[in-house]
Scaffold this motif. Sequence first.
Motif, PDB file in Angstrom:
ATOM      1  N   THR A   1       0.824  -1.218   0.000  1.00  0.00           N
ATOM      2  CA  THR A   1       0.000   0.000   0.000  1.00  0.00           C
ATOM      3  C   THR A   1       0.851   1.259   0.000  1.00  0.00           C
ATOM      4  O   THR A   1       0.553   2.226  -0.696  1.00  0.00           O
ATOM      5  CB  THR A   1      -0.920   0.003   1.235  1.00  0.00           C
ATOM      6  OG1 THR A   1      -1.392  -1.321   1.443  1.00  0.00           O
ATOM      7  CG2 THR A   1      -2.092   0.918   1.025  1.00  0.00           C
TER       8      THR A   1
ATOM      9  N   HIS B   1      -8.128   0.936   2.899  1.00  0.00           N
ATOM     10  CA  HIS B   1      -7.119   1.675   2.129  1.00  0.00           C
ATOM     11  C   HIS B   1      -7.265   3.178   2.320  1.00  0.00           C
ATOM     12  O   HIS B   1      -6.275   3.895   2.414  1.00  0.00           O
ATOM     13  CB  HIS B   1      -7.242   1.358   0.638  1.00  0.00           C
ATOM     14  CG  HIS B   1      -6.668   0.021   0.270  1.00  0.00           C
ATOM     15  ND1 HIS B   1      -5.580  -0.521   0.906  1.00  0.00           N
ATOM     16  CD2 HIS B   1      -7.020  -0.864  -0.684  1.00  0.00           C
ATOM     17  CE1 HIS B   1      -5.299  -1.694   0.373  1.00  0.00           C
ATOM     18  NE2 HIS B   1      -6.169  -1.935  -0.594  1.00  0.00           N
TER      19      HIS B   1
ATOM     20  N   ASP C   1      -5.936  -3.271  -6.445  1.00  0.00           N
ATOM     21  CA  ASP C   1      -5.403  -4.145  -5.396  1.00  0.00           C
ATOM     22  C   ASP C   1      -6.028  -5.537  -5.485  1.00  0.00           C
ATOM     23  O   ASP C   1      -7.136  -5.692  -5.938  1.00  0.00           O
ATOM     24  CB  ASP C   1      -5.699  -3.538  -4.023  1.00  0.00           C
ATOM     25  CG  ASP C   1      -4.920  -4.238  -2.916  1.00  0.00           C
ATOM     26  OD1 ASP C   1      -3.942  -4.946  -3.240  1.00  0.00           O
ATOM     27  OD2 ASP C   1      -5.277  -4.077  -1.745  1.00  0.00           O
ATOM     28  N   GLU C   2      -5.298  -6.528  -5.019  1.00  0.00           N
ATOM     29  CA  GLU C   2      -5.781  -7.910  -4.969  1.00  0.00           C
ATOM     30  C   GLU C   2      -6.309  -8.333  -6.326  1.00  0.00           C
ATOM     31  O   GLU C   2      -7.466  -8.666  -6.503  1.00  0.00           O
ATOM     32  CB  GLU C   2      -6.858  -8.075  -3.890  1.00  0.00           C
ATOM     33  CG  GLU C   2      -6.407  -7.695  -2.503  1.00  0.00           C
ATOM     34  CD  GLU C   2      -5.310  -8.587  -1.947  1.00  0.00           C
ATOM     35  OE1 GLU C   2      -4.991  -9.622  -2.568  1.00  0.00           O
ATOM     36  OE2 GLU C   2      -4.752  -8.245  -0.899  1.00  0.00           O
TER      37      GLU C   2
END
Length: 821
Positions: free
Chosen positions: A411, A441, A524-525
């Motif tokens: 992050t 986040h 993300d992911e």
Amino acid sequence: MAVSFEPLRKILELEQKKGYDNTAVFGGLDRFLKNWAGQVTEAILDRRLLGRFQQLVIKVDYASLSEKQRLEWVDSVLSLVVELEGGAPAEVEPKEKAPSLPKVKRVKSVKSVAPVSGQGLDSPITTVRGISTALATKFGKLGVKTVRDLLYFFPHRHLDYSRIKQISQLTEGDEQTIMANIWQAQVTRLGYRQGTEAIVGDETGNVRVVWFNQPYLAKRLQTNARIVLSGRVSLFKGRHVFESPEWEFVEDKDLIHTGRLVPVYSLTQGLYPRQVRKLMKEVVDQWAWQVGDFLPVEMRERCDLLELPQAISQAHYPEDETIKDRARVRLAFDELFVLQLGVMSRKHDWQEKQPDSAFTIDKELTARFVQSLPFTLTTAQQRVLEDMLSDMQKPLPMSRLLQGEVGSGKTVVATAALLMAVANGYQGAFMAPTEILAEQHFATLCQLLSRAGSQEEEAPYLKKFSGIISRPLTVALLIGDMTPSQKQELQKRIMDGEIDIAIGTHALIQKGVEFKQMGLAVVDEQHRFGVTQRSALRQKGFRPHMLVMTATPIPRTLALTLYGDLDLSVIDELPPGRQVVKTKWLRPGQRESAHNFIRKQVAAGNQAFIICPLIEESEAIAAQAAVVEYERLSQDVFPDLKLGLLHGRLAGDEKDKVMQRFRARELDILVSTPVVEVGIDIPNATVMLIESADRFGLSQLHQFRGRVGRGQEQSYCMLLAENPSEVGRERLGVIENVQDGFILAEEDLKMRGPGEFFGTRQSGLPDLRMAKLSDVKILELARNEAIQLFQVDPGLKKPEHQPLASEMARVWPQASVGEWS
Ligand code: ADP
Ligand code: MG
């Protein structure tokens, strides 16, 4: 009340698949039945059926039955389920005689047949003789809509009934095949229902055959008919007996059900093995030869691959093991080759068309941000940050995949990159797969930025920072929870360019959200996000730089194939001081001590996860099992603790509510289906108990384990498995001893297929059915061929590549085709 018997049916089918070892549902069938049957009895209105249900299902003590009794029991419950669902009892052979159509015995070569266009292949399966609309609906449930789909509906395995034995050679226990004469056949009583019993013989002797539950067979088995039987032989009162074998009359045609490698298809309700096998044989014989081979001939020869029509028919009805394997190799090659080619063209096309989007890199800003952090970046983080900054300086847009272990600090690196976009006057978008993660986040980003500058709050979902860049920097959170007017206002401000960094879920790429000038998109992911969603996001901006982050460690060769449109960076180092999660594989007898351990941890102020999977194929059934398990745990095991339940069938806001309560420590234990896998950060959770741990792949277990060990306290991961297979045991041994996610992924890939590993089904990538991850050689071969071809003819414009071009257009989903064609 409408009740579904689907869970019971799935469980029993799984039980059959697993060989009646009472592991289809964790805790054993009896426990499941006790909990589940209670809920459904009142819904059974037919008294006769209810009586049978009670007799059969409620009174059973499955654990104490012998294997043979279990087999019979499962059989009869399954047929009861069919009746309960209002269907016909058990298997019914289609009444009409098979149409006598010209038969193509074996497809040797496409060249020998007239070049029929194969258009018919894309017509609905009702085109096939014998497929009614009703039957087509059932196939539709399996995703089989066209004749071509049917040809590509491959069996998941084959039964080897190829060696015909003599009756005198039969041995107890094994699956065997005989060819014999029927001496007599009659309806008989077997246990609580009727079945068929026959005596058959060959020149070496006679043997008894029984079919449970199929009394109608007796009439069809005429004395003196020749028959082939394939199945298991057991010993009953000292004599051999065939138990419910597959059977087939010997006629002047190919054997389908017996006497050969017999395909086993994954079926759905209302489709019966014999019916489907018969149908598939006809379809393969009549249609496979029409499939055009889209690979250029010289490539096929160079790679020593079977022709496509032959590969298709041999994949269904192989002549022997060797050709079956070659068929699979050809089909796996196709999948990987087409995948690779598509991914490469997309990257090529996307980069070619780019306007200049080079950023000017402000070294001083980066240094200031890094210095403001409460920690020093690891060497790996620094390296990745440099990779990214140098990418973004170039006129071609960055397209980078960032892999890093859970907790490796992705992050913060993404934040630095977003900052650079903003400093260049662009907007940044940060997408997470769930709202919970988006909120997480947003909080993290704001916290990091508030150290570099000073923060003013405008609204809970909107923060402003001054002192970082020359103008105030605005960060916003856009999620489904907001009121429509809040949403509208945010969207307007994003469109006007007032918001510098927007964080959200897929809500960010929904209609209505327009960015003024998006310069960097962070996803993300990644494995939860489809290619199509990625490209939708790209199209929001001026084809922005793109950073995709994943905690799933993907071995390099595979990453290059599956994500060939992305460059690869790896954070291969954890921040200092991270603890190892103590991992222990417990025997089933230790479940109680595991529960006691959880109790102790909770008493010490910590929290725990309990993961309870059931049947991987269906979230609905997993959800139902989780409900049962949750109730059992709350009532019987932890009546004094506060438990929460999380499963995929909950609505988004219900999920969030449960997570929030868990985060706020209002819950001690979170019982969950595998949905909890992704990125959740609850530092106070120290215990992870995974039921049926042998059902998961190593990478997934590793992801679960990553949910704990995020705080200061020592954390623990406990694995339970009822009756793991050889492979399952091996896997549990590995996860117990290995902490490194990359080693685990490599191990995992050896054992599982890529479709399963990446969930390509949801990802927007073409489906991988035949390719396995252990197919490293085929993978490399396909990749090299794709690279070579791409160099010569990237747009597939040459006449000899036309069939391939149409195959590409067909296989790649429309949305992504748009991007590269
Ligand atoms: P992930 O890679 O799993 O997304 P995160 O970015 O959530 O990891 O980081 C995990 C935790 O580690 C965060 O609390 C973050 O502040 C912290 N962290 C990140 N980088 C470092 C570092 N270099 N040193 C110490 N802690 C770090
Ligand atoms: Mg993360």
